[in-house]
Design a protein around this motif. Structure first.
Motif, short mmCIF file in Angstrom:
data_model
loop_
_atom_site.label_atom_id
_atom_site.label_comp_id
_atom_site.label_asym_id
_atom_site.label_seq_id
_atom_site.Cartn_x
_atom_site.Cartn_y
_atom_site.Cartn_z
N ARG A 273 0.70 -1.10 -0.05
CA ARG A 273 0.33 -0.07 -0.17
C ARG A 273 0.27 0.92 -0.26
O ARG A 273 0.60 2.34 -0.54
CB ARG A 273 -0.65 -0.14 1.21
CG ARG A 273 -2.13 -1.14 1.48
CD ARG A 273 -2.92 -1.10 1.89
NE ARG A 273 -3.37 0.22 2.82
CZ ARG A 273 -4.72 0.00 2.53
NH1 ARG A 273 -5.26 -0.15 1.55
NH2 ARG A 273 -5.26 1.44 2.86
N PHE B 284 -7.23 -6.11 -5.81
CA PHE B 284 -7.66 -5.88 -3.88
C PHE B 284 -7.60 -7.80 -3.74
O PHE B 284 -8.31 -8.40 -4.46
CB PHE B 284 -8.69 -5.14 -3.64
CG PHE B 284 -8.16 -3.34 -3.91
CD1 PHE B 284 -7.65 -3.27 -2.37
CD2 PHE B 284 -8.02 -3.01 -4.82
CE1 PHE B 284 -7.10 -1.66 -2.69
CE2 PHE B 284 -7.89 -1.66 -5.19
CZ PHE B 284 -7.27 -0.86 -4.22
N GLN B 285 -7.78 -7.31 -2.57
CA GLN B 285 -8.20 -9.45 -2.21
C GLN B 285 -9.71 -9.53 -2.17
O GLN B 285 -9.84 -10.10 -2.45
CB GLN B 285 -7.66 -9.74 -0.60
CG GLN B 285 -8.35 -10.30 -0.29
CD GLN B 285 -7.73 -10.79 1.60
OE1 GLN B 285 -7.10 -9.87 2.08
NE2 GLN B 285 -8.17 -11.59 2.10
N LEU C 233 0.29 -4.50 -9.20
CA LEU C 233 0.56 -4.95 -7.51
C LEU C 233 -0.70 -5.72 -7.34
O LEU C 233 -2.12 -5.44 -7.41
CB LEU C 233 -0.25 -3.60 -7.23
CG LEU C 233 0.63 -2.09 -6.81
CD1 LEU C 233 0.57 -1.20 -6.32
CD2 LEU C 233 2.64 -3.04 -6.83
N PRO D 141 -2.39 7.60 -5.73
CA PRO D 141 -1.82 7.17 -6.77
C PRO D 141 -1.97 6.79 -7.58
O PRO D 141 -1.79 6.04 -7.94
CB PRO D 141 -2.64 6.09 -5.55
CG PRO D 141 -3.62 6.88 -4.23
CD PRO D 141 -2.89 8.05 -4.32
N ALA D 142 -2.86 7.89 -7.74
CA ALA D 142 -3.57 7.52 -9.52
C ALA D 142 -2.13 8.72 -10.17
O ALA D 142 -2.36 7.57 -11.34
CB ALA D 142 -4.45 8.77 -9.65
N LEU E 15 -1.76 4.37 -1.06
CA LEU E 15 -2.33 4.47 -0.50
C LEU E 15 -2.24 4.93 0.98
O LEU E 15 -3.50 4.95 2.13
CB LEU E 15 -3.75 3.13 -0.74
CG LEU E 15 -3.90 2.88 -2.26
CD1 LEU E 15 -4.23 1.36 -2.04
CD2 LEU E 15 -5.48 3.63 -2.33
N ALA F 213 1.62 1.43 -3.83
CA ALA F 213 0.55 2.32 -4.11
C ALA F 213 0.52 3.45 -3.88
O ALA F 213 -0.43 4.38 -4.50
CB ALA F 213 -0.67 0.88 -3.85
N ARG G 209 -4.89 -0.93 -18.19
CA ARG G 209 -4.42 0.80 -17.89
C ARG G 209 -3.10 0.18 -18.28
O ARG G 209 -2.20 1.92 -18.56
CB ARG G 209 -4.17 0.83 -16.33
CG ARG G 209 -5.73 1.84 -16.26
CD ARG G 209 -5.74 1.67 -14.47
NE ARG G 209 -5.02 3.04 -14.34
CZ ARG G 209 -4.10 3.50 -13.12
NH1 ARG G 209 -4.28 2.31 -12.21
NH2 ARG G 209 -3.48 4.53 -13.44
N ASP H 243 -2.91 -7.97 -3.93
CA ASP H 243 -3.15 -7.75 -2.09
C ASP H 243 -3.44 -9.26 -2.61
O ASP H 243 -4.85 -9.39 -2.10
CB ASP H 243 -3.29 -6.55 -1.86
CG ASP H 243 -3.09 -6.56 -0.74
OD1 ASP H 243 -2.98 -7.62 -0.07
OD2 ASP H 243 -3.83 -5.85 -0.05
N LEU I 280 0.54 3.20 -11.73
CA LEU I 280 0.61 1.80 -11.02
C LEU I 280 -1.19 1.14 -11.64
O LEU I 280 -1.89 1.39 -10.83
CB LEU I 280 1.22 0.88 -9.94
CG LEU I 280 2.43 2.13 -10.01
CD1 LEU I 280 2.98 1.85 -7.74
CD2 LEU I 280 3.37 0.90 -10.55
N ALA I 281 -1.26 -0.39 -10.98
CA ALA I 281 -2.49 -0.81 -10.93
C ALA I 281 -2.55 -2.19 -9.95
O ALA I 281 -2.03 -2.44 -9.82
CB ALA I 281 -3.06 -1.65 -12.60
N MET I 282 -3.84 -2.40 -9.55
CA MET I 282 -3.91 -2.84 -8.18
C MET I 282 -4.96 -3.82 -8.57
O MET I 282 -5.79 -3.98 -8.45
CB MET I 282 -4.05 -2.06 -6.68
CG MET I 282 -3.55 -2.12 -5.66
SD MET I 282 -3.12 -1.71 -3.69
CE MET I 282 -3.56 -2.39 -2.49
N ALA J 280 -12.76 -5.50 -5.07
CA ALA J 280 -13.32 -4.44 -4.73
C ALA J 280 -13.70 -3.88 -6.31
O ALA J 280 -13.50 -2.61 -7.05
CB ALA J 280 -11.60 -3.04 -4.62
#
Lengths: 331, 276
Positions: A47, A81-82, A156, A72-73, A52, A50, A150, A158, A77-79, A85
């Motif tokens: 994070r 999530f667990q 990333l 972050p934007a 965040l 990222a 993107r 998580d 980077l692109a993330m 999201a």
């Protein structure tokens, strides 16, 4: 594009130092896995990369640029999530298109990119559905789709597979690895599952209590763990640790031997089988050896030993790991 | 052990549920039935009352004696006005408490709720004096303010629980996806929050519509809503059951219809976000 450097990165929440100071270089195109037990700071570290969470001290560089203060934007980077999201009120199409819409792309270009991503991820038939109408695996693919359109400098992840059932986890694991082969983009992947780390990573970063215990390729960590923590964490079932007189014979405080490196049949250790798990391909034995302790032993699928049997064991001498009083590996 | 759902069991449960439902609804049903009887028939024994002739006499008399339209309009202004005012205050309040909680957020919420535990009559005298001195007695503005304030804790609580349900990761995902704060609110937060705001609004309209303590104490005629309209038919000179029933029926009809058409939203509202 896609190398990330962390220099003396720290993170504290009040008096709690979650990450006391980390230096790490991630090369372009690498698949790096952060692995460690719950609460070791691996997600926090992700994070921080990222954006965040704000870092308390240190510098994060992405492609040579200081990104420490970037939102972050702006980090490119692109993330994933667990919890996936996904935006529950948007269709799959709109979910995947969202970052492109935010980037102000032409609708025709967006449509084209979404179609391509959907094709790669086998989502073409689900574009008009809402996330609520998809299975866990499909939702995860949408989340990945939203990340790949993107064309980020790095992905990333998580703990992206921890909400999936075991079978799906294996197939998604392969899909993510294949995606990495295809895209050749830097990926940073956080997991507490050392099997995921071993199977996917080019480079594993083992974290414990906010510190890096060891960095290396999966086989490096398996063959030459730097300390007791890494030795115990990497490998399944866990490495056997033996202390006391038996370890002293080898000039160490603790010796470690992996279950697969203990030979059944003849040898210096004699013990009684406590538990035998017959998996078909393998047999896992828990053997009580007087003076040594309880050892986990991995035998072939056809091993016919059962509870109460007496067995002789021998460690493969070249596979023995020696650790000093501080728990560090001895050469 | 799994629970057996046999046919018999289901029938028993269904009958029990309908019976309880009927029991709760019975007073309202009886009021409606009584409103269609003459004043003399309404006070007869139940069976005799049911078999007596139906008439619209009470409705005619109520229409002649009182200005239903004025009271109805007052009720609309008070309930809708106080709901809008409460939402204007509560949305940002609940928003900040849910997404940027401080150390004392929980205490603050409990304190707000604690104001609902006090009997309203405890502050009747100071409130009355305040209203009198500020010239707010029997004014819509004054009552809108009171209704807003008394329902505010519930509105904040409801919205807070709804906003809490919006996972923080979704907002983070939007941030990662390059959404500005404006885009985040416009495209992600608002669409997800609208159902919660809508059911809070509905429930608050109903609460404000039915509020009878302050509306009876602080109004007489000009700003009097339908509660005052009903109360005017229970006079010390004697009870006029039929007319009282007709007035009650007319007062509850609008909210009953609103409630009927928004059942789904309301049930969600009443469970306070406990059921996803």
């Amino acid at each position: 594009m896609g190398n990330i450097t962390l220099s003396n990165v720290r993170k504290s929440f009040g008096e709690t130092h979650v990450i006391p100071g980390i230096d790490l270089a991630i090369e372009e195109g690498e698949f790096v896995v952060f692995v460690g037990p719950s609460g070791c700071g691996k997600s926090t570290l992700l994070r921080l990369i990222a954006g965040l969470e704000d870092i308390s001290a240190g510098v994060i560089r992405i492609d040579g640029q200081d990104a420490t203060a970037l939102p972050p934007a702006k980090r490119g980077l692109a993330m994933v999530f667990q919890s996936y999201a996904l935006y529950p009120h948007m269709s799959v199409r709109k979910n995947i298109a969202f970052p492109l819409k935010m980037a102000g792309l032409d609708p025709a270009v967006i449509e084209q990119k979404v179609a391509n991503a959907a094709k790669v991820l086998n989502l073409s038939n689900y574009l008009d559905r809402r996330p609520g109408q998809l299975s866990g695996g499909q939702r995860q693919r949408v989340a990945i789709g939203r990340a790949i359109v993107r064309e980020p400098a790095a992905f990333l992840f998580d703990e992206p597979l921890s909400n999936l059932d075991a079978a799906l986890r294996v197939s998604m694991r392969q899909e993510i690895s294949e995606l990495h082969q295809t895209l050749k983009t830097t990926m940073i992947y956080v997991t507490h599952d050392q099997v995921e780390a071993m199977t996917m990573a080019d480079k594993i970063v083992v974290l414990n209590a906010g510190r890096i215990e060891q960095v290396g390729s999966p086989l490096d960590l398996y063959r030459a763990p730097a300390n007791l923590f890494v030795a115990g964490f990497i490998g399944s079932p866990k490495m056997n640790f033996i202390t006391g007189a038996e370890a002293a014979k080898h000039g160490a405080t603790t010796i470690g031997i992996r279950p697969e490196h203990v030979m059944i049949g003849d040898g210096p250790w004699q013990g009684t089988v406590g538990l035998a798990e017959h998996l078909g391909s393998d047999t896992f034995l828990k053997v009580e050896v007087p003076g040594v302790g309880t050892l986990t032993v991995r035998g072939g699928g056809e091993v016919g030993l059962h509870h109460g049997d007496t067995v002789r064991l021998a460690p493969q001498p070249d596979k023995l790991h020696r650790f000093d009083a501080n728990g560090l590996a001895m050469k | 052990m799994s629970r057996k759902t046999t046919q018999t069991r289901r029938t028993v449960v269904t009958i029990a549920a309908w019976s309880i439902g009927f029991l709760i609804f019975f007073p309202i049903l009886w009021t409606i039935l009584m409103s269609f009887k003459s004043e003399g028939d309404a006070i007869k024994a139940p069976l005799a009352m049911l078999t007596s002739p139906w008439s619209l006499e009470s409705y005619h008399e109520v229409q002649e004696r009182s200005n239903y339209a004025l009271h109805f309009w007052n009720s609309v202004v008070l309930s809708v006005g106080s709901t809008i005012a409460a939402l204007i205050i509560a949305v940002p309040a609940a928003w900040s408490m849910a997404f940027v909680p401080g150390k004392r957020t929980k205490d603050l919420l409990m304190w707000m709720l604690s104001t609902k535990m006090m009997p309203a009559v405890g502050v009747l005298v100071p409130m009355y004096l305040l209203f009198r001195d500020f010239g707010l007695l029997d004014s819509r503005a004054g009552l809108v303010a009171v209704l807003t304030l008394i329902n505010l804790p519930i509105v904040v609580w409801m919205l807070y629980t709804y906003f809490k349900e919006i996972p923080g990761e979704i907002l983070e995902a939007a941030r990662m996806d390059g959404a500005s704060l404006r885009a985040e609110i416009l495209y992600v937060l608002t669409p997800m929050a609208v159902p919660g705001i809508a059911s809070t609004m509905l429930l608050n309209i109903i609460l404000a519509w039915n509020e009878a303590f302050w509306t009876l104490q602080l109004t007489t005629s000009k700003a009097a809503p339908l509660t005052q309209f009903i109360a005017s038919y229970s006079s010390p000179e004697g009870l006029f059951y039929a007319k009282l029933s007709a007035a009650s029926t007319m007062a509850i009809a609008p909210i009953l219809i609103l409630g009927w058409f928004s059942q789904k939203q309301l049930v969600r509202g009443l469970t306070f976000g406990a059921v996803k």
